[in-house]
Design a protein around this motif. Sequence first.
Motif, PDB file in Angstrom:
ATOM      1  N   ARG A  20       0.838  -1.210   0.000  1.00 38.02           N
ATOM      2  CA  ARG A  20       0.000   0.000   0.000  1.00 38.02           C
ATOM      3  C   ARG A  20       0.863   1.246   0.000  1.00 38.02           C
ATOM      4  N   ALA A  22       0.311   4.950   1.549  1.00 34.24           N
ATOM      5  CA  ALA A  22      -0.623   5.494   2.549  1.00 34.24           C
ATOM      6  C   ALA A  22      -0.327   6.953   2.874  1.00 34.24           C
ATOM      7  N   PRO A  23      -0.593   7.852   1.938  1.00 25.74           N
ATOM      8  CA  PRO A  23      -0.287   9.260   2.222  1.00 25.74           C
ATOM      9  C   PRO A  23      -1.275   9.885   3.211  1.00 25.74           C
ATOM     10  N   SER A  24      -0.786  10.857   3.951  1.00 24.98           N
ATOM     11  CA  SER A  24      -1.673  11.652   4.815  1.00 24.98           C
ATOM     12  C   SER A  24      -2.066  12.896   4.022  1.00 24.98           C
ATOM     13  N   ASP A  56      -4.530   8.183   4.740  1.00 27.22           N
ATOM     14  CA  ASP A  56      -4.382   8.186   6.205  1.00 27.22           C
ATOM     15  C   ASP A  56      -4.894   9.505   6.762  1.00 27.22           C
ATOM     16  N   TYR A 205      -2.075   7.249  14.597  1.00 24.17           N
ATOM     17  CA  TYR A 205      -1.466   6.702  13.389  1.00 24.17           C
ATOM     18  C   TYR A 205      -0.971   5.278  13.618  1.00 24.17           C
ATOM     19  N   SER A 209      -2.846   2.501  11.497  1.00 24.10           N
ATOM     20  CA  SER A 209      -2.035   2.058  10.374  1.00 24.10           C
ATOM     21  C   SER A 209      -1.818   0.545  10.395  1.00 24.10           C
ATOM     22  N   ARG A 223       7.952   1.905   2.935  1.00 20.67           N
ATOM     23  CA  ARG A 223       7.711   3.316   3.283  1.00 20.67           C
ATOM     24  C   ARG A 223       9.031   3.998   3.599  1.00 20.67           C
ATOM     25  N   HIS A 227       9.786   6.387   9.130  1.00 21.70           N
ATOM     26  CA  HIS A 227       8.800   5.614   9.892  1.00 21.70           C
ATOM     27  C   HIS A 227       9.402   4.429  10.623  1.00 21.70           C
TER      28      HIS A 227
HETATM   29  N1  GLU Z   1       0.551   8.293   6.420  1.00 26.19           N
HETATM   30  C1  GLU Z   1       1.963   8.189   6.619  1.00 26.19           C
HETATM   31  C2  GLU Z   1       2.692   9.339   5.939  1.00 26.19           C
HETATM   32  O1  GLU Z   1       2.132   9.980   5.076  1.00 26.19           O
HETATM   33  C3  GLU Z   1       2.554   6.925   6.044  1.00 26.19           C
HETATM   34  C4  GLU Z   1       2.447   5.858   6.980  1.00 26.19           C
HETATM   35  C5  GLU Z   1       3.018   4.553   6.569  1.00 26.19           C
HETATM   36  O2  GLU Z   1       3.434   4.382   5.406  1.00 26.19           O
HETATM   37  O3  GLU Z   1       2.947   3.685   7.421  1.00 26.19           O
HETATM   38  O4  GLU Z   1       3.813   9.582   6.273  1.00 26.19           O
END
Ligand code: GLU
Length: 497
Positions: A20, A22-24, A56, A205, A209, A223, A227
Amino acid sequence: MHNNIDNDNNINNNDNIRVRFAPSPTGHLHIGGLRTALFNYLFAKKNNGKLILRIDDTDIIRSSKEYEDLIISDIKWFDIKYDEFYKQSERKNIYERYLKILEEKGYIYECFCTEEELLRSKELSINLKKPYIYNGRCLNLNSDEKENLRKKLADAGLVPSIRLNMLKLGCEQVEFEDMVHGKVVFNVKLLGDFVLKTSDNRFTYNFASIVDDIDLGLTHIIRGEDHISNTPRQILLCKALGVSHPVFAHISLLYGKNGKLMSKRDFNANLEYYKKEGYLPQAVLNYLAITGNTFIVNDERFSDEIFSSINEMAHYFDIKRTKSSGAIFNEEKLKFVNEKWLQQLNADDLISIIKEKFKTRYIQNIFDCAEKEYGKEQLIYIIHFLKNEYKTVIEIISELDSVFLYNGQYKYFDKEIAELLFKNIKETAIDCEPEPLGFNEILIKNIIQKITKENKKNTKDIYENLRMVLTGKTNGPSILKIAVLLGKERVLSKLKI
Ligand code: GLU
């Protein structure tokens, strides 16, 4: 072009690979974020897996629909295709369900600490130069104390937050095998009992997540390395839930040439910049794929690093070869990759890309005018010529505008030469009138030779004058080709004094 697609380093085709991005939606998609999306896309494509786009948006204050739409449109602009789409804001019931499981297993507890209290402990840690770790104050409250504190929170419109009970989990360290970093070990003591749900009823998060990652059956999490410190928390949550965790790969963030991390404030971090500068989406992806990454093709390091298609790029993509740190962004290299992509695309495809992707009024207007002025077929010849001479779509368009559409007159250096060119081209053109291909490079060359001989002129001066009159510039690609593509009538009208 690499026809020998033979090195099969697929992870496992039967594994149902699911990844995936998963942008915020708290800002624009950044060039580094695009690289993360791309790595997930390539990994899924290579392994016949699925790419999931997950928004996200648990942070309701900072998230906006506007950014969500922009991120999606950016991903589409780069032709990164996803198979499934989710939004965390629509999945609260699922998080509640998983929280219940943790509650039943006794792995969570209520925390009544107020924001001010927590802030004070954080400040204390900073003053003592120690990492902040929650002190577990609410772990052993009796039910009367809890009721009192609950009332106090309720008066402020809040509820107790929920924390994971690390002690109950009984792990001293978390160890995992990262596909990029290899073995990674974290000391659990330094993590503290972290919050899963906040006092204003939001899932954090870390919790949302990993719950999604599990619930959506994700097999690999690719990612940014920023993270990596969240990963032990998420692995502990998997342990508490009694499920195995996905495989992790933390890729390098992008750094500028000055060695500083590229930040949202850098002018070239925003993807709009690349569209505006006329970079092809495929070229940007090709560039991001090779940055901080090595491709092996037929047992050798892939030296020219230009792929003929995104499929080919995916075929040779191997996440394990990605550098664990220090991917340096270099715009000159991107320009080089863009130039190569322009050269390898055929003019028809390039025209479709320009029409579909570069939708600014300026570009579309120039294009429509050029199509009207030259007709579709001749425009293909012109684009074919320009794409091999320039490095970006913007350069091509501006040349189309200033040379092929400009029907005013540029200055000449030498009036006499301009007149001689006009006269000789006009006469010769009449000579070969029935022959439409008559106005070709050899003919123009001969005319220039003739003028040189008969008028004691310097050949170089004639070429320079012709270039100046036709393009308004002192240098550029073959002026003979430009003259032919313009056609004799336009050349004459530019030469007319
Ligand atoms: N939503 C997070 C972000 O934009 C990414 C989280 C993830 O990939 O676990 O940095």
